[in-house]
Design a protein around this motif. Structure first.
Motif, PDB file in Angstrom:
ATOM      1  N   UNK A 279       0.782  -1.205   0.130  1.00  0.00           N
ATOM      2  CA  UNK A 279       0.033  -0.084  -0.049  1.00  0.00           C
ATOM      3  C   UNK A 279       0.790   1.221  -0.183  1.00  0.00           C
ATOM      4  N   UNK A 280       2.006   1.147   0.782  1.00  0.00           N
ATOM      5  CA  UNK A 280       2.863   2.274   0.704  1.00  0.00           C
ATOM      6  C   UNK A 280       3.579   2.694  -0.633  1.00  0.00           C
ATOM      7  N   UNK A 281       3.916   1.398  -1.169  1.00  0.00           N
ATOM      8  CA  UNK A 281       4.351   1.737  -2.506  1.00  0.00           C
ATOM      9  C   UNK A 281       3.425   2.176  -3.498  1.00  0.00           C
ATOM     10  N   UNK A 282       2.217   1.780  -3.347  1.00  0.00           N
ATOM     11  CA  UNK A 282       1.030   2.290  -4.220  1.00  0.00           C
ATOM     12  C   UNK A 282       0.852   3.682  -4.364  1.00  0.00           C
ATOM     13  N   UNK A 286       0.917   6.012  -7.533  1.00  0.00           N
ATOM     14  CA  UNK A 286      -0.377   6.597  -8.014  1.00  0.00           C
ATOM     15  C   UNK A 286      -0.932   7.581  -7.106  1.00  0.00           C
ATOM     16  N   UNK A 287      -1.710   8.327  -7.617  1.00  0.00           N
ATOM     17  CA  UNK A 287      -2.213   9.554  -6.905  1.00  0.00           C
ATOM     18  C   UNK A 287      -3.387   8.973  -6.024  1.00  0.00           C
ATOM     19  N   UNK A 288      -3.023   8.347  -4.923  1.00  0.00           N
ATOM     20  CA  UNK A 288      -4.186   7.737  -4.123  1.00  0.00           C
ATOM     21  C   UNK A 288      -3.744   8.045  -2.772  1.00  0.00           C
ATOM     22  N   UNK A 289      -4.523   8.141  -1.752  1.00  0.00           N
ATOM     23  CA  UNK A 289      -4.171   8.420  -0.303  1.00  0.00           C
ATOM     24  C   UNK A 289      -3.675   6.793   0.180  1.00  0.00           C
ATOM     25  N   UNK A 290      -3.217   7.230   1.378  1.00  0.00           N
ATOM     26  CA  UNK A 290      -2.481   5.844   1.930  1.00  0.00           C
ATOM     27  C   UNK A 290      -3.807   5.084   2.363  1.00  0.00           C
ATOM     28  N   UNK A 291      -4.884   5.616   2.987  1.00  0.00           N
ATOM     29  CA  UNK A 291      -5.938   4.777   3.493  1.00  0.00           C
ATOM     30  C   UNK A 291      -6.617   4.070   2.275  1.00  0.00           C
ATOM     31  N   UNK A 292      -6.856   4.771   1.109  1.00  0.00           N
ATOM     32  CA  UNK A 292      -7.366   3.969   0.105  1.00  0.00           C
ATOM     33  C   UNK A 292      -6.396   3.021  -0.405  1.00  0.00           C
TER      34      UNK A 292
END
Length: 347
Positions: A279-282, A286-292
């Protein structure tokens, strides 16, 4: 608990779930109406409660969630997935590798048979994994225990992450519990029943959730029907799903799993940490927040992740797209992974 009549057990389940769910809501815990009943169900299940939730009700509740998800889905969801398909594919492959590593170590350092360890550690839809496990020589009781133990861990961890990330805004306080319902509500009920029936008839994994989501999204995004899923109906679905998961933690199955429980817990936590790292790598690419990103990669059940995502103001469409892709990837590779672990992971 066994000495109480079924009527008193139901009364105790309802009252304590309502109280705990209300307390969690006061503290703005995401998915409070799922976690409260789930925790109460676990305690009562391990105490010897004999009540169970009908499978038909559970299927209908999944269909309700499908319609809730459908309100956030549109054809535009495919654009970021297709545009960033190398990253999406890499995350899926890394998840499969993390699942395989978790299952390998679990079988290697415990007394679990290979197929049981493989299906129990697969991060897909819990109910789908349990349904398929028996066909490949796994002990379905232990697979169910492992799957729903992981769901319990993931649900609690995701709620904590959401609470920390969003603070007091984690749970909306302006919910309208009893809105005016029009013909759209009748259409929503029809989608729920149709999707649930077709999903069961064609034995589609998690079909009771996915089919209503697809049918409802098509109707809703095209403007044909405006879906109406009131909060009281969602709360009822959350509670029934929480009870279904919690009451599976029965004393006989717990005693059966007790010898390998430490290895199971370590395996679950390890898989969660690996998915958290992805998730951290994502978030870096990508333009996504950590929770998403965390919910999109979280190794929980599809339905529980959907509930937490819906109450956390994240990109629900992205989360469900990633979770659905991973579910089908696990279903395709699960049999081969079970055979591999049975052959090579035994001490």
């Amino acid at each position: 608990m066994e000495r109480l009549s079924l009527r008193y057990q139901w009364a105790l389940l309802l009252i304590t779930s309502l109280l705990l769910g209300s307390v969690l809501q006061v503290f703005h815990v995401p998915a409070a109406l799922l976690l409260g009943p789930m925790i109460v169900g676990v305690v009562m299940g391990l105490s010897g409660a004999q009540i169970r939730i009908s499978k038909r009700l559970f299927v209908l509740c999944q269909a309700v969630l499908g319609c809730m998800i459908a309100q956030s889905l549109s054809p535009s969801i495919l654009q970021p997935l297709l545009a960033d398909w190398p990253i999406v594919l890499s995350v899926l492959l890394l998840t499969l590798a993390a699942s395989g590593l978790s299952g390998y170590l679990l079988v290697r350092f415990s007394d679990l048979p290979g197929p049981t360890g493989a299906w129990g550690s697969s991060p897909g839809g819990a109910s789908a994994m349990v349904a398929m496990a028996g066909d490949f020589g796994a002990d379905t009781r232990l697979v169910a225990f492992m799957q729903y133990l992981r769901v319990l861990f993931v649900a609690a961890a995701a709620a904590i992450v959401a609470r920390i990330s969003l603070g007091d805004s984690a749970q909306s306080s302006g919910l309208e519990w009893f809105p005016h319902l029009g013909w759209g509500f009748a259409a929503t009920l029809a989608v729920i029943v149709l999707g649930a029936v077709l999903g069961q008839k064609f034995r589609i994994p998690s079909g009771a959730l996915l089919l209503p989501a697809l049918i409802g999204a098509t109707l809703h995004s095209s403007g044909t029907v405006t879906l109406q899923v009131p909060e009281w109906l969602l709360a009822l679905a959350y509670a029934l799903i929480g009870w279904t998961v919690g009451l599976r933690f029965t004393r006989p199955v717990f005693l059966l799993a007790l010898r390998t429980l430490p290895q199971m817990v370590v395996s679950i936590i390890g898989l969660m940490l690996l998915c958290g790292a992805m998730a951290w790598m994502l978030t870096r690419v990508l333009h996504v927040d950590m929770l998403t990103a965390y919910l999109a990669t979280s190794p929980g059940g599809l339905d529980t992740v959907a509930i937490i995502a819906a109450g956390s103001r994240v990109d629900l469409a992205f989360v469900m797209a990633m979770q659905t892709l991973r579910l089908f990837s696990i279903l395709l590779t699960g049999p081969a992974m079970a055979r591999f672990l049975s052959r090579y992971a035994r001490r």
